[in-house]
Scaffold this motif. Structure first.
Motif, PDB file in Angstrom:
ATOM      1  N   SER A 133     -29.603  64.631  -2.263  1.00 54.79           N
ATOM      2  CA  SER A 133     -28.337  64.043  -2.731  1.00 54.79           C
ATOM      3  C   SER A 133     -28.295  64.012  -4.258  1.00 54.79           C
ATOM      4  CB  SER A 133     -28.172  62.618  -2.202  1.00 54.79           C
ATOM      5  OG  SER A 133     -28.224  62.629  -0.802  1.00 54.79           O
ATOM      6  N   MET A 134     -29.433  63.637  -4.854  1.00 48.34           N
ATOM      7  CA  MET A 134     -29.504  63.620  -6.319  1.00 48.34           C
ATOM      8  C   MET A 134     -29.333  65.036  -6.883  1.00 48.34           C
ATOM      9  SD  MET A 134     -29.839  61.001  -8.217  1.00 48.34           S
ATOM     10  CE  MET A 134     -30.242  59.257  -8.183  1.00 48.34           C
ATOM     11  N   GLU A 135     -29.959  65.976  -6.229  1.00 50.92           N
ATOM     12  CA  GLU A 135     -29.875  67.360  -6.705  1.00 50.92           C
ATOM     13  C   GLU A 135     -28.458  67.902  -6.551  1.00 50.92           C
ATOM     14  OE1 GLU A 135     -32.146  70.316  -4.599  1.00 50.92           O
ATOM     15  OE2 GLU A 135     -32.530  71.403  -6.462  1.00 50.92           O
ATOM     16  N   PHE A 136     -27.813  67.492  -5.461  1.00 53.14           N
ATOM     17  CA  PHE A 136     -26.421  67.909  -5.240  1.00 53.14           C
ATOM     18  C   PHE A 136     -25.544  67.409  -6.390  1.00 53.14           C
ATOM     19  CE2 PHE A 136     -22.142  67.154  -3.535  1.00 53.14           C
ATOM     20  CZ  PHE A 136     -21.848  68.398  -2.996  1.00 53.14           C
ATOM     21  N   CYS A 137     -25.748  66.141  -6.763  1.00 50.20           N
ATOM     22  CA  CYS A 137     -24.976  65.548  -7.865  1.00 50.20           C
ATOM     23  C   CYS A 137     -25.274  66.295  -9.168  1.00 50.20           C
ATOM     24  CB  CYS A 137     -25.321  64.064  -7.977  1.00 50.20           C
ATOM     25  SG  CYS A 137     -24.427  63.192  -9.262  1.00 50.20           S
ATOM     26  N   LYS A 138     -26.534  66.639  -9.370  1.00 50.46           N
ATOM     27  CA  LYS A 138     -26.933  67.353 -10.592  1.00 50.46           C
ATOM     28  C   LYS A 138     -26.232  68.722 -10.658  1.00 50.46           C
ATOM     29  CE  LYS A 138     -30.951  69.874 -11.983  1.00 50.46           C
ATOM     30  NZ  LYS A 138     -32.378  70.100 -11.880  1.00 50.46           N
ATOM     31  N   ILE A 139     -26.225  69.412  -9.533  1.00 53.55           N
ATOM     32  CA  ILE A 139     -25.645  70.763  -9.515  1.00 53.55           C
ATOM     33  C   ILE A 139     -24.129  70.714  -9.647  1.00 53.55           C
ATOM     34  CG2 ILE A 139     -25.282  72.823  -8.052  1.00 53.55           C
ATOM     35  CD1 ILE A 139     -28.098  72.215  -6.848  1.00 53.55           C
ATOM     36  N   GLU A 140     -23.511  69.729  -8.982  1.00 52.38           N
ATOM     37  CA  GLU A 140     -22.045  69.714  -8.909  1.00 52.38           C
ATOM     38  C   GLU A 140     -21.378  68.881 -10.005  1.00 52.38           C
ATOM     39  OE1 GLU A 140     -20.337  71.637  -6.964  1.00 52.38           O
ATOM     40  OE2 GLU A 140     -22.021  72.401  -5.784  1.00 52.38           O
ATOM     41  N   SER A 141     -22.156  68.134 -10.783  1.00 57.07           N
ATOM     42  CA  SER A 141     -21.575  67.295 -11.834  1.00 57.07           C
ATOM     43  C   SER A 141     -20.684  68.118 -12.761  1.00 57.07           C
ATOM     44  CB  SER A 141     -22.714  66.669 -12.659  1.00 57.07           C
ATOM     45  OG  SER A 141     -22.189  66.037 -13.795  1.00 57.07           O
ATOM     46  N   CYS A 142     -19.507  67.562 -13.098  1.00 55.73           N
ATOM     47  CA  CYS A 142     -18.630  68.302 -14.030  1.00 55.73           C
ATOM     48  C   CYS A 142     -19.107  68.111 -15.458  1.00 55.73           C
ATOM     49  CB  CYS A 142     -17.169  67.871 -13.866  1.00 55.73           C
ATOM     50  SG  CYS A 142     -16.708  66.383 -14.767  1.00 55.73           S
ATOM     51  N   GLY A 143     -19.984  67.133 -15.677  1.00 58.73           N
ATOM     52  CA  GLY A 143     -20.600  66.959 -16.995  1.00 58.73           C
ATOM     53  C   GLY A 143     -19.827  66.085 -17.954  1.00 58.73           C
ATOM     54  N   LYS A 144     -18.715  65.506 -17.488  1.00 60.64           N
ATOM     55  CA  LYS A 144     -17.893  64.755 -18.440  1.00 60.64           C
ATOM     56  C   LYS A 144     -18.515  63.408 -18.824  1.00 60.64           C
ATOM     57  CE  LYS A 144     -13.163  63.516 -19.448  1.00 60.64           C
ATOM     58  NZ  LYS A 144     -11.858  64.179 -19.453  1.00 60.64           N
ATOM     59  N   CYS A 145     -19.182  62.756 -17.872  1.00 62.52           N
ATOM     60  CA  CYS A 145     -19.729  61.439 -18.254  1.00 62.52           C
ATOM     61  C   CYS A 145     -21.260  61.410 -18.151  1.00 62.52           C
ATOM     62  CB  CYS A 145     -19.070  60.326 -17.446  1.00 62.52           C
ATOM     63  SG  CYS A 145     -19.434  60.328 -15.711  1.00 62.52           S
ATOM     64  N   THR A 146     -21.854  60.600 -19.006  1.00 59.52           N
ATOM     65  CA  THR A 146     -23.308  60.600 -19.160  1.00 59.52           C
ATOM     66  C   THR A 146     -24.089  60.137 -17.924  1.00 59.52           C
ATOM     67  OG1 THR A 146     -22.792  60.058 -21.429  1.00 59.52           O
ATOM     68  CG2 THR A 146     -25.104  59.991 -20.838  1.00 59.52           C
ATOM     69  N   PRO A 147     -23.662  59.037 -17.266  1.00 59.00           N
ATOM     70  CA  PRO A 147     -24.484  58.571 -16.129  1.00 59.00           C
ATOM     71  C   PRO A 147     -24.695  59.676 -15.096  1.00 59.00           C
ATOM     72  CG  PRO A 147     -22.780  56.967 -16.639  1.00 59.00           C
ATOM     73  CD  PRO A 147     -22.496  58.175 -17.481  1.00 59.00           C
ATOM     74  N   CYS A 148     -23.653  60.431 -14.822  1.00 58.94           N
ATOM     75  CA  CYS A 148     -23.750  61.467 -13.796  1.00 58.94           C
ATOM     76  C   CYS A 148     -24.455  62.713 -14.335  1.00 58.94           C
ATOM     77  CB  CYS A 148     -22.338  61.781 -13.305  1.00 58.94           C
ATOM     78  SG  CYS A 148     -22.177  63.197 -12.232  1.00 58.94           S
ATOM     79  N   ARG A 149     -24.060  63.149 -15.518  1.00 57.63           N
ATOM     80  CA  ARG A 149     -24.622  64.395 -16.062  1.00 57.63           C
ATOM     81  C   ARG A 149     -26.127  64.277 -16.294  1.00 57.63           C
ATOM     82  NH1 ARG A 149     -22.086  64.446 -20.611  1.00 57.63           N
ATOM     83  NH2 ARG A 149     -23.838  63.869 -21.929  1.00 57.63           N
ATOM     84  N   ILE A 150     -26.518  63.198 -16.991  1.00 50.79           N
ATOM     85  CA  ILE A 150     -27.942  63.031 -17.314  1.00 50.79           C
ATOM     86  C   ILE A 150     -28.663  62.296 -16.179  1.00 50.79           C
ATOM     87  CG2 ILE A 150     -29.580  62.108 -19.028  1.00 50.79           C
ATOM     88  CD1 ILE A 150     -27.765  63.822 -20.571  1.00 50.79           C
ATOM     89  N   GLY A 151     -27.967  61.292 -15.632  1.00 49.16           N
ATOM     90  CA  GLY A 151     -28.602  60.440 -14.622  1.00 49.16           C
ATOM     91  C   GLY A 151     -29.057  61.217 -13.397  1.00 49.16           C
TER      92      GLY A 151
END
Ligand code: FMN
Ligand code: SF4
Length: 517
Positions: free
Chosen positions: A432-450
């Motif tokens: 699930s974490m890897e899915f978020c990493k791959i699919e993140s649009c990169g706009k916000c820090t918690p998701c992009r880096i987190g």
């Protein structure tokens, strides 16, 4: 008596050999000098029986399945064209338990009709909703949808009538209807089935939405991974234009509604409504800040209705039979029906449309028949890749938006993915974490880096490194994602991660006591 044989053209059946079966049936009938009418219908949604061949008899349609080309000559020998007995015979299709126990409103025609036959559509109650809508004021249409209690089936369950009312009340020279057909959730296929198997119901629903809010242009944002749906939709749209159901002066009413299919390039985040609109505008799929709401300033800055396929496809029956009719199905604030999709390790995968209110257990065992492997079901993930993993102890939860929220879970788009006891839930949390990493649009820090840090922490946990430090760190990170993300991609990744940790601590190498937050 003429013989009518049905072989589904839905891609689930085609992937299992339906085209070859149809060819074999046509060839065998010709060899035997039998005059048959071969109809390519949609799927009944009982995937373990596909390709499901049906024959029209005086008693109703008789089903045989799963049929392979090699079975065809034996079926003819057994006189299957008259409903004759055969090892693959299943009896009357609509008497099959799986089918009979459903309440099909949105899927009423699916599997029965030829998807591209407008005549079939109209003869089976199609375009009755539009006819009523054309005789109503815009406020009355919106009121009917509000009265129905319909909530968005794309995931967020927002009341559809309220969204439409906002767009109706926002003055603008141009408004839009967008159908969100990105269907990116794991284990989901109800949108695909509607588009492939009953495309006119979606076209009708979008046309009614256009009339209701004064929008003259609609777009179906379709994931590129659905080439068959694309073909069917474009053919159905062409027919609807030809027969005066789209374009200027719809059915002589003087009203206009134009409709086009646009393909998404394949990013999960482009199912999120604001990045979807960026993508439709030809830009990279980046999530927008809200407000403004799309209903006020959406596509090209204009008021826009964005609705899921199932939400829009549920509108024709509401306008045909009335808001109260639809509202009478369901429980609490979850009104109407939900097309549930059973997938993963399940014996009888398929589409089950039911009123809200059934338990997960009933769905998994009465309909699904338990796991395909025959092993105990360990967990189910409901609501796509961002949904919580639910353990057996929660299988008595009823399908209802509020009941799911109460156990920190989501109904989402109604997809249920089943896992047996061989699955390691820490590995699933990492996924699930890897899915978020791959699919993140990169706009916000918690998701992009987190999410990137989250994968690293999960790797440490899976390798048993420094659990005393890393488990609290994972919880802390999830807290940041949950509360600091701009959209639900980052915001909901903690659902699968923390539910896996909380319900299956042993898979993380710790005991339940040690996980207490
Ligand atoms: C990351 C992400 C992906 C989404 N994917 C979809 C999708 O594939 N289909 C969909 O209808 N809604 C999806 N949504 C929800 C949409 O943003 C939006 O709520 C929905 O299209 C509104 O339609 P509805 O009210 O009819 O559900 C997604 C949301 C997020 C945050
Ligand atoms: S949460 Fe992730 S996907 Fe959503 S806006 Fe932030 S970076 Fe983009």
């Amino acid at each position: 008596m003429s013989i009518t044989i049905y072989v589904p053209c839905d891609s689930s059946a085609v992937s299992l050999g339906a085209d070859r079966v149809a060819t074999a049936i046509a060839k065998e009938a010709a060899t035997r000098g039998l005059d048959i009418k071969l109809v390519r219908n949609g799927s009944r949604g009982m995937f373990w029986l596909e390709p499901l061949v049906e024959v029209a008899t005086a008693k109703g349609r008789v089903a045989y399945g799963p049929v392979q080309p090699g079975d065809v000559s034996g079926l003819f020998d057994a006189d299957f064209t008259q409903g004759g007995a055969h090892a693959l015979g299943l009896g009357l299709t609509e008497e099959l338990d799986y089918f009979k126990k459903q309440q099909r409103l949105t899927f009423a025609r699916i599997g029965k009709t030829d998807p591209l036959s407008l005549t079939d559509y109209v003869e089976n109650d199609g375009y009755r909703g539009l006819k009523n809508a054309l005789a109503m004021s815009q406020e009355q249409i919106v009121q009917a949808v509000t009265d129905s209690g319909l909530r968005g089936r794309g995931g967020a369950a927002f009341p559809t009538g309220i969204k439409w009312k906002t767009v109706l009340n926002t003055a603008s020279a141009q408004k839009y209807i967008i159908c969100n057909a990105d269907e990116g959730d794991s284990g989901t296929f109800s949108d695909r089935m509607v588009m492939e198997d009953d495309p006119f119901v979606l076209i009708e629903g979008m046309t009614i939405a256009g009339l209701a809010v004064d929008a003259t242009q609609g777009y179906i944002y379709l994931r590129i991974e659905y080439p068959h749906a694309c073909e069917v939709l474009n053919a159905a749209i062409a027919t609807a234009y030809k027969e005066g159901y789209l374009g200027d002066n719809i059915q002589g009413s003087g009203k206009t509604f134009d409709l086009e299919v646009r393909l998404g390039a394949g990013a999960y985040v482009c199912g999120e409504e604001t990045s979807l609109m960026e993508s439709l505008e030809g830009k990279r799929g980046l999530v927008r800040f809200k407000p403004p709401l799309p209903a006020i300033s959406g596509l090209f800055g204009q008021p826009t209705v964005v609705n899921n396929v199932i939400s829009l496809a549920s509108v024709p029956i509401i306008l045909d039979k009335g808001g109260d009719y639809y509202r009478d199905f369901g429980i609490g604030r979850s009104r109407g029906t939900l097309p549930v999709q059973l997938a993963g390790n399940i014996k009888r995968p398929g589409l089950v449309e039911l009123s809200f209110g059934l338990t997960l257990r009933e769905l998994l065992y009465d309909f699904g028949g338990g796991s395909a492997s025959g092993r105990p079901i360990k967990a189910v993930q409901v609501g796509g890749p961002l949904g919580a993993y639910l353990p057996e102890a929660q299988f008595d939860t009823v399908l209802d938006y509020e009941a799911f929220a109460a156990i920190w879970a989501v109904v989402g788009h109604g997809g249920i993915v089943v896992f047996d006891d061989t699955v390691n839930m820490a590995e699933m949390a990492r996924y699930s974490m890897e899915f978020c990493k791959i699919e993140s649009c990169g706009k916000c820090t918690p998701c992009r880096i987190g999410s990137t840090r989250g994968v690293e922490v999960m790797d440490d946990i899976i390798n048993g490194r420094n659990l005393d430090k890393n488990i609290p760190l994972l919880r802390d990170l999830c807290d940041t994602l949950l509360n600091g993300s701009l959209c639900a991609l980052g915001g909901m990744t903690p659902y699968p991660v923390l539910s896996a940790l909380n319900h299956f601590p042993e898979d993380f190498g710790i005991n339940a006591k040690a996980t207490a937050a």
